[in-house]
Motif scaffolding. Structure first.
Motif, PDB file in Angstrom:
ATOM      1  N   ALA A  97      -9.679  -5.111 -10.818  1.00 34.47           N
ATOM      2  CA  ALA A  97      -8.887  -5.102  -9.593  1.00 34.47           C
ATOM      3  C   ALA A  97      -9.813  -4.144  -8.601  1.00 34.47           C
ATOM      4  O   ALA A  97     -10.551  -3.005  -9.035  1.00 34.47           O
ATOM      5  CB  ALA A  97      -7.541  -4.521  -9.635  1.00 34.47           C
ATOM      6  N   GLY A  98      -9.414  -4.150  -7.236  1.00 33.97           N
ATOM      7  CA  GLY A  98     -10.108  -3.400  -6.153  1.00 33.97           C
ATOM      8  C   GLY A  98      -9.322  -3.394  -5.081  1.00 33.97           C
ATOM      9  O   GLY A  98      -8.417  -4.430  -4.683  1.00 33.97           O
ATOM     10  N   LEU A  99      -9.384  -2.477  -4.107  1.00 35.05           N
ATOM     11  CA  LEU A  99      -8.950  -2.339  -2.792  1.00 35.05           C
ATOM     12  C   LEU A  99      -9.813  -3.016  -1.799  1.00 35.05           C
ATOM     13  O   LEU A  99     -10.881  -2.616  -1.769  1.00 35.05           O
ATOM     14  CB  LEU A  99      -8.484  -1.018  -2.346  1.00 35.05           C
ATOM     15  CG  LEU A  99      -7.181  -0.432  -3.091  1.00 35.05           C
ATOM     16  CD1 LEU A  99      -7.051   0.995  -2.640  1.00 35.05           C
ATOM     17  CD2 LEU A  99      -5.853  -1.111  -2.579  1.00 35.05           C
ATOM     18  N   ALA A 100      -9.139  -4.055  -1.010  1.00 34.77           N
ATOM     19  CA  ALA A 100      -9.796  -4.655   0.131  1.00 34.77           C
ATOM     20  C   ALA A 100      -9.251  -4.022   1.495  1.00 34.77           C
ATOM     21  O   ALA A 100      -7.810  -4.463   1.465  1.00 34.77           O
ATOM     22  CB  ALA A 100      -9.935  -5.968   0.061  1.00 34.77           C
ATOM     23  N   VAL A 101      -9.728  -3.542   2.240  1.00 39.43           N
ATOM     24  CA  VAL A 101      -9.190  -2.834   3.513  1.00 39.43           C
ATOM     25  C   VAL A 101      -9.962  -3.614   4.655  1.00 39.43           C
ATOM     26  O   VAL A 101     -11.171  -3.513   4.768  1.00 39.43           O
ATOM     27  CB  VAL A 101      -9.446  -1.361   3.528  1.00 39.43           C
ATOM     28  CG1 VAL A 101      -8.690  -0.538   4.738  1.00 39.43           C
ATOM     29  CG2 VAL A 101      -8.768  -0.684   2.427  1.00 39.43           C
ATOM     30  N   MET A 141      -0.130   1.311   3.217  1.00 39.93           N
ATOM     31  CA  MET A 141      -1.535   1.584   2.570  1.00 39.93           C
ATOM     32  C   MET A 141      -1.447   2.423   1.369  1.00 39.93           C
ATOM     33  O   MET A 141      -2.008   2.407   0.523  1.00 39.93           O
ATOM     34  CB  MET A 141      -2.734   2.174   3.392  1.00 39.93           C
ATOM     35  CG  MET A 141      -4.043   1.887   2.956  1.00 39.93           C
ATOM     36  SD  MET A 141      -4.674   0.094   3.127  1.00 39.93           S
ATOM     37  CE  MET A 141      -4.788  -0.133   4.772  1.00 39.93           C
ATOM     38  N   ALA A 142      -0.560   3.523   1.640  1.00 45.73           N
ATOM     39  CA  ALA A 142      -0.266   4.417   0.529  1.00 45.73           C
ATOM     40  C   ALA A 142       0.287   3.748  -0.720  1.00 45.73           C
ATOM     41  O   ALA A 142      -0.142   4.306  -1.935  1.00 45.73           O
ATOM     42  CB  ALA A 142       0.768   5.472   0.966  1.00 45.73           C
ATOM     43  N   LYS A 143       1.023   2.924  -0.516  1.00 41.18           N
ATOM     44  CA  LYS A 143       1.710   2.275  -2.038  1.00 41.18           C
ATOM     45  C   LYS A 143       0.450   1.419  -2.608  1.00 41.18           C
ATOM     46  O   LYS A 143       0.288   1.258  -3.833  1.00 41.18           O
ATOM     47  CB  LYS A 143       2.821   1.153  -1.415  1.00 41.18           C
ATOM     48  CG  LYS A 143       3.159   0.500  -2.574  1.00 41.18           C
ATOM     49  CD  LYS A 143       4.590  -0.552  -2.032  1.00 41.18           C
ATOM     50  CE  LYS A 143       4.978  -1.037  -3.227  1.00 41.18           C
ATOM     51  NZ  LYS A 143       5.994  -2.098  -2.830  1.00 41.18           N
ATOM     52  N   LEU A 144      -0.576   0.753  -1.687  1.00 42.20           N
ATOM     53  CA  LEU A 144      -1.606   0.071  -2.569  1.00 42.20           C
ATOM     54  C   LEU A 144      -2.256   0.925  -3.180  1.00 42.20           C
ATOM     55  O   LEU A 144      -2.869   0.664  -4.443  1.00 42.20           O
ATOM     56  CB  LEU A 144      -2.471  -0.670  -1.481  1.00 42.20           C
ATOM     57  CG  LEU A 144      -1.942  -1.913  -0.708  1.00 42.20           C
ATOM     58  CD1 LEU A 144      -2.488  -2.724   0.325  1.00 42.20           C
ATOM     59  CD2 LEU A 144      -1.488  -3.074  -2.000  1.00 42.20           C
ATOM     60  N   ASN A 172     -12.937   3.574  13.313  1.00 43.96           N
ATOM     61  CA  ASN A 172     -12.288   2.547  12.817  1.00 43.96           C
ATOM     62  C   ASN A 172     -11.050   3.030  12.116  1.00 43.96           C
ATOM     63  O   ASN A 172     -10.735   4.064  11.352  1.00 43.96           O
ATOM     64  CB  ASN A 172     -13.371   2.244  11.439  1.00 43.96           C
ATOM     65  CG  ASN A 172     -14.580   1.585  11.986  1.00 43.96           C
ATOM     66  OD1 ASN A 172     -14.624   1.024  12.880  1.00 43.96           O
ATOM     67  ND2 ASN A 172     -15.627   1.958  11.413  1.00 43.96           N
ATOM     68  N   ILE A 173      -9.871   2.327  12.335  1.00 47.13           N
ATOM     69  CA  ILE A 173      -8.629   2.406  11.878  1.00 47.13           C
ATOM     70  C   ILE A 173      -8.140   1.302  11.197  1.00 47.13           C
ATOM     71  O   ILE A 173      -8.440   0.266  11.089  1.00 47.13           O
ATOM     72  CB  ILE A 173      -7.537   2.342  12.979  1.00 47.13           C
ATOM     73  CG1 ILE A 173      -7.931   3.592  14.135  1.00 47.13           C
ATOM     74  CG2 ILE A 173      -6.031   2.452  12.690  1.00 47.13           C
ATOM     75  CD1 ILE A 173      -7.217   3.561  15.443  1.00 47.13           C
ATOM     76  N   PRO A 174      -7.727   1.562   9.466  1.00 50.46           N
ATOM     77  CA  PRO A 174      -7.212   0.635   8.637  1.00 50.46           C
ATOM     78  C   PRO A 174      -6.238  -0.185   9.404  1.00 50.46           C
ATOM     79  O   PRO A 174      -5.285   0.334   9.906  1.00 50.46           O
ATOM     80  CB  PRO A 174      -6.671   1.462   7.592  1.00 50.46           C
ATOM     81  CG  PRO A 174      -7.310   2.830   7.838  1.00 50.46           C
ATOM     82  CD  PRO A 174      -7.546   3.075   9.234  1.00 50.46           C
TER      83      PRO A 174
END
Length: 200
Positions: A48-52, A1-4, A69-71
């Motif tokens: 662009a956007g992050l979808a989690v 997740m950190a890379k994203l 809630n855990i990613p």
């Protein structure tokens, strides 16, 4: 997740740096008594956007009401690039990857000029590299920063090849965009050496 998150951050900052260059260009065009002898390509980075997605953990006791809630997974969602995809400038270079007779070369030259503008206007601290996309939309850039930026702590991941910033003035060769008098950009040594070599 950190890379994203890092990739999204790079895309955000690259968009800002490119707009910064366009603001300078538009200001120079407005102030110039004569238009330049070329058209200015108009490009931007993709939206662009992050979808989690999250997974809910079951309660540990029967009386517990809240669930954590855990990613679980994440995705960097980008605007579709539908035109012919080209790599204009490589991450470890400040020269167009394309040859003068190839489609997209003029855009590559222009993007090399935006590097020059970004480098000069940030005081030699940063510029965009790894320019790629079609004739309107760009994606997956790298922001290269001088080793002194952020106290030497890397802000932009593995693609931030800091030595490229230190060598920019030696390796960048100015083109017709850089040399237009309306921009008032200083020519660097690489251009002078290149012209001396061609004159021999």
């Amino acid at each position: 997740m950190a890379k994203l998150f890092r990739e999204a951050n790079v895309l955000y900052w690259a968009g800002s740096l490119l707009q910064f260059a366009y603001d300078f260009i538009d200001h120079c065009l407005y102030r110039s008594s004569e238009p330049p002898p070329f058209d200015i390509p108009r490009l931007r980075f993709v939206n662009a956007g992050l979808a989690v997605s999250y997974a809910q953990t079951p309660p540990t006791t029967s009386h517990q009401k809240s669930k954590a809630n855990i990613p679980r997974s994440g995705y960097l969602v980008e605007e579709l690039i539908s035109g012919d995809f080209l790599k204009y400038i490589h991450n470890m270079d400040c020269q167009p990857m394309l040859d003068p007779d190839e489609p997209g070369y003029e855009i590559a030259e222009f993007l090399a000029c935006t590097q020059h503008i970004q480098y000069v206007k940030t005081g030699g601290l940063a510029f965009i590299s790894d320019y790629q996309g079609d004739s309107e939309l760009l994606t997956d850039p790298q922001v290269l920063t001088h080793p002194t930026v952020n106290g030497g702590k890397d802000m932009f991941g593995d693609g931030n090849i800091e030595v490229s910033v230190s060598k920019f003035e030696k390796e960048h060769i100015c083109n017709k965009f850089c040399r237009w008098s309306g921009f008032g950009l200083k020519s660097f040594r690489a251009e002078e050496e290149g012209s001396l070599t061609m004159d021999k």
